[in-house]
Motif scaffolding. Structure first.
Motif, PDB file in Angstrom:
ATOM      1  N   LEU A   1       0.439  -1.277   0.350  1.00  0.00           N
ATOM      2  CA  LEU A   1       0.360  -0.184  -0.075  1.00  0.00           C
ATOM      3  C   LEU A   1       0.973   0.954  -0.384  1.00  0.00           C
ATOM      4  O   LEU A   1       0.457   2.258  -0.979  1.00  0.00           O
ATOM      5  N   PHE A   2       1.848   1.144   0.609  1.00  0.00           N
ATOM      6  CA  PHE A   2       3.481   2.358   1.606  1.00  0.00           C
ATOM      7  C   PHE A   2       3.829   2.835   0.258  1.00  0.00           C
ATOM      8  O   PHE A   2       3.353   3.350  -0.299  1.00  0.00           O
ATOM      9  N   GLY A   3       4.210   1.503  -0.876  1.00  0.00           N
ATOM     10  CA  GLY A   3       5.149   1.898  -2.074  1.00  0.00           C
ATOM     11  C   GLY A   3       6.026   2.955  -1.558  1.00  0.00           C
ATOM     12  O   GLY A   3       6.728   2.415  -1.005  1.00  0.00           O
ATOM     13  N   ASP A   4       6.483   3.711  -2.408  1.00  0.00           N
ATOM     14  CA  ASP A   4       7.820   4.851  -2.069  1.00  0.00           C
ATOM     15  C   ASP A   4       6.800   6.054  -1.543  1.00  0.00           C
ATOM     16  O   ASP A   4       7.570   6.857  -0.879  1.00  0.00           O
ATOM     17  N   GLY A   5       5.512   5.675  -0.542  1.00  0.00           N
ATOM     18  CA  GLY A   5       4.956   6.899   0.043  1.00  0.00           C
ATOM     19  C   GLY A   5       4.632   8.139  -0.339  1.00  0.00           C
ATOM     20  O   GLY A   5       3.918   8.994   0.317  1.00  0.00           O
ATOM     21  N   SER A   6       4.655   8.453  -1.960  1.00  0.00           N
ATOM     22  CA  SER A   6       4.056   9.318  -2.331  1.00  0.00           C
ATOM     23  C   SER A   6       2.298   9.517  -2.480  1.00  0.00           C
ATOM     24  O   SER A   6       2.030   9.994  -2.902  1.00  0.00           O
ATOM     25  N   ALA A   7       1.969   7.859  -2.250  1.00  0.00           N
ATOM     26  CA  ALA A   7      -0.056   7.963  -2.479  1.00  0.00           C
ATOM     27  C   ALA A   7      -0.646   8.069  -1.424  1.00  0.00           C
ATOM     28  O   ALA A   7       0.356   7.097  -0.409  1.00  0.00           O
ATOM     29  N   ASN A   8      -1.518   8.697  -1.398  1.00  0.00           N
ATOM     30  CA  ASN A   8      -2.477   8.411  -0.287  1.00  0.00           C
ATOM     31  C   ASN A   8      -2.010   9.377   1.579  1.00  0.00           C
ATOM     32  O   ASN A   8      -1.611   8.312   1.916  1.00  0.00           O
ATOM     33  N   GLN A   9      -1.360  10.064   0.522  1.00  0.00           N
ATOM     34  CA  GLN A   9      -0.473  10.449   2.118  1.00  0.00           C
ATOM     35  C   GLN A   9      -1.460  10.330   3.122  1.00  0.00           C
ATOM     36  O   GLN A   9      -0.361  10.967   4.262  1.00  0.00           O
ATOM     37  N   GLY A  10      -2.078  11.361   2.808  1.00  0.00           N
ATOM     38  CA  GLY A  10      -3.199  11.556   3.895  1.00  0.00           C
ATOM     39  C   GLY A  10      -3.676  10.283   4.318  1.00  0.00           C
ATOM     40  O   GLY A  10      -3.915  10.277   6.334  1.00  0.00           O
ATOM     41  N   GLU A  11      -4.343   9.538   4.296  1.00  0.00           N
ATOM     42  CA  GLU A  11      -4.437   8.625   5.366  1.00  0.00           C
ATOM     43  C   GLU A  11      -2.926   7.647   5.601  1.00  0.00           C
ATOM     44  O   GLU A  11      -3.186   7.340   6.764  1.00  0.00           O
ATOM     45  N   PHE A  12      -1.956   7.696   4.622  1.00  0.00           N
ATOM     46  CA  PHE A  12      -1.324   7.611   5.862  1.00  0.00           C
ATOM     47  C   PHE A  12      -0.418   8.630   6.910  1.00  0.00           C
ATOM     48  O   PHE A  12       0.089   7.652   8.200  1.00  0.00           O
ATOM     49  N   ARG A  13      -0.166   9.560   7.023  1.00  0.00           N
ATOM     50  CA  ARG A  13      -0.313  10.419   8.351  1.00  0.00           C
ATOM     51  C   ARG A  13      -1.117  10.287   9.277  1.00  0.00           C
ATOM     52  O   ARG A  13      -0.718  10.167  10.004  1.00  0.00           O
ATOM     53  N   ALA A  14      -2.354  10.508   8.630  1.00  0.00           N
ATOM     54  CA  ALA A  14      -3.843   9.865   9.689  1.00  0.00           C
ATOM     55  C   ALA A  14      -3.175   8.894  10.360  1.00  0.00           C
ATOM     56  O   ALA A  14      -3.364   9.087  11.931  1.00  0.00           O
ATOM     57  N   GLY A  15      -3.386   7.990   9.829  1.00  0.00           N
ATOM     58  CA  GLY A  15      -2.292   6.858  10.486  1.00  0.00           C
ATOM     59  C   GLY A  15      -1.318   6.339  11.383  1.00  0.00           C
ATOM     60  O   GLY A  15      -1.454   6.253  12.512  1.00  0.00           O
ATOM     61  N   ALA A  16      -0.594   6.742  10.613  1.00  0.00           N
ATOM     62  CA  ALA A  16       0.582   7.093  11.699  1.00  0.00           C
ATOM     63  C   ALA A  16       0.109   7.681  12.534  1.00  0.00           C
ATOM     64  O   ALA A  16       0.871   7.502  13.943  1.00  0.00           O
ATOM     65  N   ARG A  17       0.149   8.821  12.657  1.00  0.00           N
ATOM     66  CA  ARG A  17      -0.465   9.430  14.106  1.00  0.00           C
ATOM     67  C   ARG A  17      -1.523   8.531  15.247  1.00  0.00           C
ATOM     68  O   ARG A  17      -1.671   8.479  16.538  1.00  0.00           O
ATOM     69  N   ALA A  18      -2.532   7.898  14.680  1.00  0.00           N
ATOM     70  CA  ALA A  18      -3.717   7.774  15.187  1.00  0.00           C
ATOM     71  C   ALA A  18      -2.947   6.136  16.307  1.00  0.00           C
ATOM     72  O   ALA A  18      -2.646   6.137  17.196  1.00  0.00           O
ATOM     73  N   GLY A  19      -1.829   5.932  14.845  1.00  0.00           N
ATOM     74  CA  GLY A  19      -0.931   4.590  15.813  1.00  0.00           C
ATOM     75  C   GLY A  19      -0.412   5.591  16.976  1.00  0.00           C
ATOM     76  O   GLY A  19      -0.256   4.574  18.524  1.00  0.00           O
ATOM     77  N   HIS A  20       0.188   6.320  16.827  1.00  0.00           N
ATOM     78  CA  HIS A  20       0.676   6.750  18.339  1.00  0.00           C
ATOM     79  C   HIS A  20       0.041   7.407  19.216  1.00  0.00           C
ATOM     80  O   HIS A  20      -0.094   7.059  20.183  1.00  0.00           O
ATOM     81  N   GLU A  21      -1.550   7.814  19.121  1.00  0.00           N
ATOM     82  CA  GLU A  21      -2.083   7.979  20.382  1.00  0.00           C
ATOM     83  C   GLU A  21      -2.144   7.410  20.682  1.00  0.00           C
ATOM     84  O   GLU A  21      -2.773   6.896  21.910  1.00  0.00           O
ATOM     85  N   LEU A  22      -2.632   5.369  20.075  1.00  0.00           N
ATOM     86  CA  LEU A  22      -2.904   4.523  20.488  1.00  0.00           C
ATOM     87  C   LEU A  22      -1.990   3.894  21.066  1.00  0.00           C
ATOM     88  O   LEU A  22      -2.204   3.605  22.507  1.00  0.00           O
ATOM     89  N   ILE A  23      -0.712   3.567  21.215  1.00  0.00           N
ATOM     90  CA  ILE A  23       0.808   3.862  21.583  1.00  0.00           C
ATOM     91  C   ILE A  23       0.846   4.609  23.223  1.00  0.00           C
ATOM     92  O   ILE A  23       0.836   3.884  24.734  1.00  0.00           O
ATOM     93  N   LEU A  24       0.468   6.138  22.762  1.00  0.00           N
ATOM     94  CA  LEU A  24       0.444   6.932  24.469  1.00  0.00           C
ATOM     95  C   LEU A  24      -1.008   6.715  25.436  1.00  0.00           C
ATOM     96  O   LEU A  24      -0.346   6.193  25.835  1.00  0.00           O
ATOM     97  N   ASP A  25      -1.982   6.546  24.548  1.00  0.00           N
ATOM     98  CA  ASP A  25      -3.526   6.217  25.286  1.00  0.00           C
ATOM     99  C   ASP A  25      -2.947   5.211  26.339  1.00  0.00           C
ATOM    100  O   ASP A  25      -3.798   4.597  27.767  1.00  0.00           O
TER     101      ASP A  25
END
Length: 431
Positions: free
Chosen positions: A237-261
């Motif tokens: 899905l990620f490939g070279d990181g150039s596509a669907n950046q909004g979803e990947f950004r949001a997913g990375a932040r949500a994953g981090h928030e899950l860890i903190l929480d």
């Protein structure tokens, strides 16, 4: 969803990224730390102050010596000298899951760590120690004080410097080589937690690319099938990181928030707002908890070696703050004083980076071994947490903090007696 078992190979970019970050987060740390650390040579800082950033929640109770073991090429030989100093040996995989090295406690000798594919023999007089992985972490911690409060810093330093670690071929050329390296503290100043937090907040695509590199490295242990599918699906899905950046950004932040929480909410009023985990280093499929420990107590010991209690709030649930009037008091009744085979200590840390708090007294702990630590007439011990030494309080009972938010960690090394799985430290009270 986050237990490492569910197959996410059909999910979209956001959900896959959340699962990917939760699963593999510790590898970003150990991979990047290993790039700048020694391999097959023990190393430690000459001192520990607020400049020490490389690992969160560092303690000042012990002297450290650590390394990344790399065993694919050949065995690595460890020589442990005789000592009266109490020390512990911790071995972990790149996720910081703990495994038993097989070296008996407090046992001097010469040992050869061998990787899982090793088919040779070790020389006579050397005890072979088979390791489950070719890449792992080795940490020694030597107590500065004895269990009865006797200063043994000089002996602990001599022990640490006398530890020897080198490859088998180097050992055969010079058995006296490989002494532990004691380096200036500045060599341990890279703030990996702060870097990771900032990347996820400001440049999550960069963080995901770096995490992808760490996951693909030779350091990563073999994966279970479902975890392997998660990794491969993310790569697709990620490939070279150039596509669907909004979803990947949001997913990375949500994953981090899950860890903190998962860490910060692992408490409630019944526990006086202290956070503790009973299964550090033995997570099974609790991968979010494993990542949370990396964020807040990386390289923590297992519960039988050390019990950790972490507080960000006082007994009312209000965040701890150095600007809170006259500060705080933590009072252990005679029955609540932690019982330990080695020691207990309380340390204060900065709110986000979990680093030692700079203070003019250069004092970073209150501990059972502290000279001059005073008890009350009823046998209780009170620890005063404030920016300035409160009037009438012995300096040994004072834990300095600074302006703004902070957090406290109670460590019990060698928990015994009243420090059972149900032990709850007293609430932290406004003074």
């Amino acid at each position: 969803m986050m237990n490492g078992k569910q197959d996410v190979s059909q999910t979209g970019a956001f959900a896959t990224t959340v699962a990917y970050v939760a699963q593999f987060y510790p590898l970003w740390f150990t991979y990047n730390q290993s790039r700048f650390a020694t391999h097959n040579r023990l190393v430690g800082p000459d001192r520990v102050t607020p400049l020490y950033h490389i690992v969160v929640a560092i303690n000042v109770d012990t002297l450290y010596a650590s390394t990344f073991l790399e065993l694919a090429a050949e065995p690595v030989v460890l020589t442990i000298p005789e000592t009266q100093v109490t020390y512990s040996i911790l071995t972990l995989d790149p996720y910081c899951d703990i495994f038993n090295s097989g070296i008996p406690a407090q046992t001097p000798g010469t040992y050869a760590f061998t990787g899982p594919g090793y088919q040779g023999t070790v020389p006579n007089g050397i005890t072979q120690v088979p390791m489950p992985l070719n890449s792992c972490v080795l940490i020694f911690r030597a107590d500065k004080y004895s269990s009865t409060g006797e200063d043994q810093i000089a002996e602990a330093e001599a022990f640490r410097k006398s530890l020897k670690l080198q490859t088998l071929s180097d050992y055969q050329a010079n058995p006296d080589g490989g002494e532990a390296l004691i380096l200036p503290e500045v060599a341990f100043a890279i703030p990996y937690k702060t870097i990771a937090d900032n990347l996820i907040t400001r440049a999550p695509i960069t963080f995901l690319k770096e995490l992808q590199t760490a996951v693909a490295s030779a350091n990563t242990p073999p994966m279970l099938p479902a975890v392997q599918r998660l990794s491969e699906h993310f790569d697709t899905l990620f490939g070279d990181g150039s596509a669907n950046q909004g979803e990947f950004r949001a997913g990375a932040r949500a994953g981090h928030e899950l860890i903190l929480d998962r860490y910060l909410t692992h408490t409630d009023a019944r526990k006086n707002y202290w956070i503790t985990f009973l299964n550090i280093g033995d997570w099974g499929d609790q991968v979010v908890e494993r990542s949370a420990i990396t964020e807040f107590i990386q390289y923590g010991n297992g519960r039988s070696t050390a019990a950790y209690y972490h507080a960000f709030k006082d007994e009312t649930g209000t965040p701890l703050d150095g600007d809170n009037g006259a500060g705080y008091v933590l009072t252990f009744s005679a029955e609540q004083i932690p019982q330990a085979k080695r020691f207990w200590s309380v340390t204060a840390y900065t709110p986000e980076s979990i680093e030692l708090i700079a203070n003019s007294a250069n004092k970073y702990e209150v501990a059972s071994y502290e000279p001059g630590l005073q008890k009350g007439p009823d046998g209780s011990i009170s620890i005063y947490i404030a920016r300035e030494l409160p009037a009438g309080v012995p300096q040994a009972n004072w834990l300095p903090v600074s302006h703004g938010r902070f957090n406290l960690m109670l460590r019990v090394y060698g928990p015994t007696g009243n420090v059972t799985d149900d032990y709850v430290p007293p609430g932290i009270q406004s003074n």
